[in-house]
Design a protein around this motif. Sequence first.
Motif, PDB file in Angstrom:
ATOM      1  N   GLY A  97      -0.669 -13.455  -4.997  1.00 18.87           N
ATOM      2  CA  GLY A  97       0.015 -13.165  -3.753  1.00 18.87           C
ATOM      3  C   GLY A  97      -0.900 -12.463  -2.775  1.00 18.87           C
ATOM      4  O   GLY A  97      -2.031 -12.119  -3.092  1.00 18.87           O
ATOM      5  N   SER A  98      -0.403 -12.257  -1.591  1.00 21.99           N
ATOM      6  CA  SER A  98      -1.217 -11.658  -0.531  1.00 21.99           C
ATOM      7  C   SER A  98      -1.345 -10.158  -0.732  1.00 21.99           C
ATOM      8  O   SER A  98      -0.409  -9.492  -1.180  1.00 21.99           O
ATOM      9  CB  SER A  98      -0.572 -11.940   0.825  1.00 21.99           C
ATOM     10  OG  SER A  98      -0.505 -13.326   1.080  1.00 21.99           O
ATOM     11  N   PRO A  99      -2.502  -9.620  -0.393  1.00 19.84           N
ATOM     12  CA  PRO A  99      -2.641  -8.170  -0.427  1.00 19.84           C
ATOM     13  C   PRO A  99      -1.734  -7.522   0.619  1.00 19.84           C
ATOM     14  O   PRO A  99      -1.263  -8.171   1.546  1.00 19.84           O
ATOM     15  CB  PRO A  99      -4.122  -7.949  -0.088  1.00 19.84           C
ATOM     16  CG  PRO A  99      -4.783  -9.252  -0.339  1.00 19.84           C
ATOM     17  CD  PRO A  99      -3.760 -10.286  -0.032  1.00 19.84           C
ATOM     18  N   SER A 100      -1.515  -6.239   0.432  1.00 18.66           N
ATOM     19  CA  SER A 100      -0.715  -5.474   1.374  1.00 18.66           C
ATOM     20  C   SER A 100      -1.606  -4.443   2.041  1.00 18.66           C
ATOM     21  O   SER A 100      -2.476  -3.858   1.380  1.00 18.66           O
ATOM     22  CB  SER A 100       0.431  -4.784   0.632  1.00 18.66           C
ATOM     23  OG  SER A 100       1.174  -3.966   1.497  1.00 18.66           O
ATOM     24  N   TYR A 101      -1.398  -4.201   3.337  1.00 14.12           N
ATOM     25  CA  TYR A 101      -2.258  -3.288   4.082  1.00 14.12           C
ATOM     26  C   TYR A 101      -1.418  -2.325   4.924  1.00 14.12           C
ATOM     27  O   TYR A 101      -0.312  -2.668   5.372  1.00 14.12           O
ATOM     28  CB  TYR A 101      -3.182  -4.064   5.024  1.00 14.12           C
ATOM     29  CG  TYR A 101      -4.061  -5.082   4.359  1.00 14.12           C
ATOM     30  CD1 TYR A 101      -3.717  -6.421   4.356  1.00 14.12           C
ATOM     31  CD2 TYR A 101      -5.244  -4.698   3.741  1.00 14.12           C
ATOM     32  CE1 TYR A 101      -4.521  -7.372   3.749  1.00 14.12           C
ATOM     33  CE2 TYR A 101      -6.065  -5.635   3.137  1.00 14.12           C
ATOM     34  CZ  TYR A 101      -5.693  -6.964   3.139  1.00 14.12           C
ATOM     35  OH  TYR A 101      -6.500  -7.897   2.533  1.00 14.12           O
TER      36      TYR A 101
ATOM     37  N   ILE B 256      -3.685  -4.849  -3.957  1.00 19.61           N
ATOM     38  CA  ILE B 256      -3.568  -6.237  -4.381  1.00 19.61           C
ATOM     39  C   ILE B 256      -3.017  -6.265  -5.789  1.00 19.61           C
ATOM     40  O   ILE B 256      -3.400  -5.490  -6.650  1.00 19.61           O
ATOM     41  CB  ILE B 256      -4.942  -6.949  -4.291  1.00 19.61           C
ATOM     42  CG1 ILE B 256      -4.804  -8.443  -4.554  1.00 19.61           C
ATOM     43  CG2 ILE B 256      -5.972  -6.309  -5.225  1.00 19.61           C
ATOM     44  CD1 ILE B 256      -6.056  -9.233  -4.177  1.00 19.61           C
TER      45      ILE B 256
ATOM     46  N   THR C  36     -10.089  -6.338   4.512  1.00 21.03           N
ATOM     47  CA  THR C  36      -9.623  -7.370   3.592  1.00 21.03           C
ATOM     48  C   THR C  36      -9.883  -6.928   2.159  1.00 21.03           C
ATOM     49  O   THR C  36     -10.998  -6.536   1.818  1.00 21.03           O
ATOM     50  CB  THR C  36     -10.343  -8.706   3.834  1.00 21.03           C
ATOM     51  OG1 THR C  36     -10.137  -9.114   5.183  1.00 21.03           O
ATOM     52  CG2 THR C  36      -9.809  -9.779   2.892  1.00 21.03           C
TER      53      THR C  36
ATOM     54  N   SER D 193      -9.851  -8.063  -1.843  1.00 24.45           N
ATOM     55  CA  SER D 193      -9.912  -9.265  -2.677  1.00 24.45           C
ATOM     56  C   SER D 193     -10.375  -8.882  -4.077  1.00 24.45           C
ATOM     57  O   SER D 193     -11.028  -7.866  -4.277  1.00 24.45           O
ATOM     58  CB  SER D 193     -10.867 -10.296  -2.076  1.00 24.45           C
ATOM     59  OG  SER D 193     -12.179  -9.767  -1.976  1.00 24.45           O
TER      60      SER D 193
ATOM     61  N   LYS E 141      -4.844  -3.380   9.480  1.00 27.25           N
ATOM     62  CA  LYS E 141      -4.525  -4.809   9.418  1.00 27.25           C
ATOM     63  C   LYS E 141      -5.385  -5.602  10.388  1.00 27.25           C
ATOM     64  O   LYS E 141      -5.590  -5.197  11.531  1.00 27.25           O
ATOM     65  CB  LYS E 141      -3.046  -5.031   9.737  1.00 27.25           C
ATOM     66  CG  LYS E 141      -2.119  -4.756   8.581  1.00 27.25           C
ATOM     67  CD  LYS E 141      -0.670  -5.068   8.949  1.00 27.25           C
ATOM     68  CE  LYS E 141       0.250  -4.810   7.786  1.00 27.25           C
ATOM     69  NZ  LYS E 141       1.670  -5.057   8.134  1.00 27.25           N
TER      70      LYS E 141
END
Length: 121
Positions: free
Chosen positions: A55-59, A50, A68, A70, A64
């Motif tokens: 922005g959105s986290p990457s996995y 993150i 999650t 955060s 996926k």
Amino acid sequence: VQLQASGGGLVQTGGSLGLSCVNTGRPYRRYTMGWFRQAPGKEREFVGGISWSGGSPSYVDSIKGRFTISRGNARNTVDLQMNSLKPEDTAVYYCAARGGATITTRGYDYWGQGTLVTVSS
């Protein structure tokens, strides 16, 4: 930056576990955070990250929809919530930090000590 990961333990297949990474050193408001794991006999792999810039986290594809990432409200913690755990998720999990806003799979400068997650079948 001094990172401390915690929250590992033993959980059954399908269960959930939450990991937390706390920075006890210099604030890392402008650091991108990553989670990695290393299973027995395997190389360490990137799990997700993150950016400090939002922005959105990457996995990684294998987690996926189940994991999650955060940031905590105080922004000195980064959490990894793991749901629907599988035996293949068993590994030592590490948090790491790098300067810059880009989420990458390598190039992290600071590492936590790791916390063991064991998923029983």
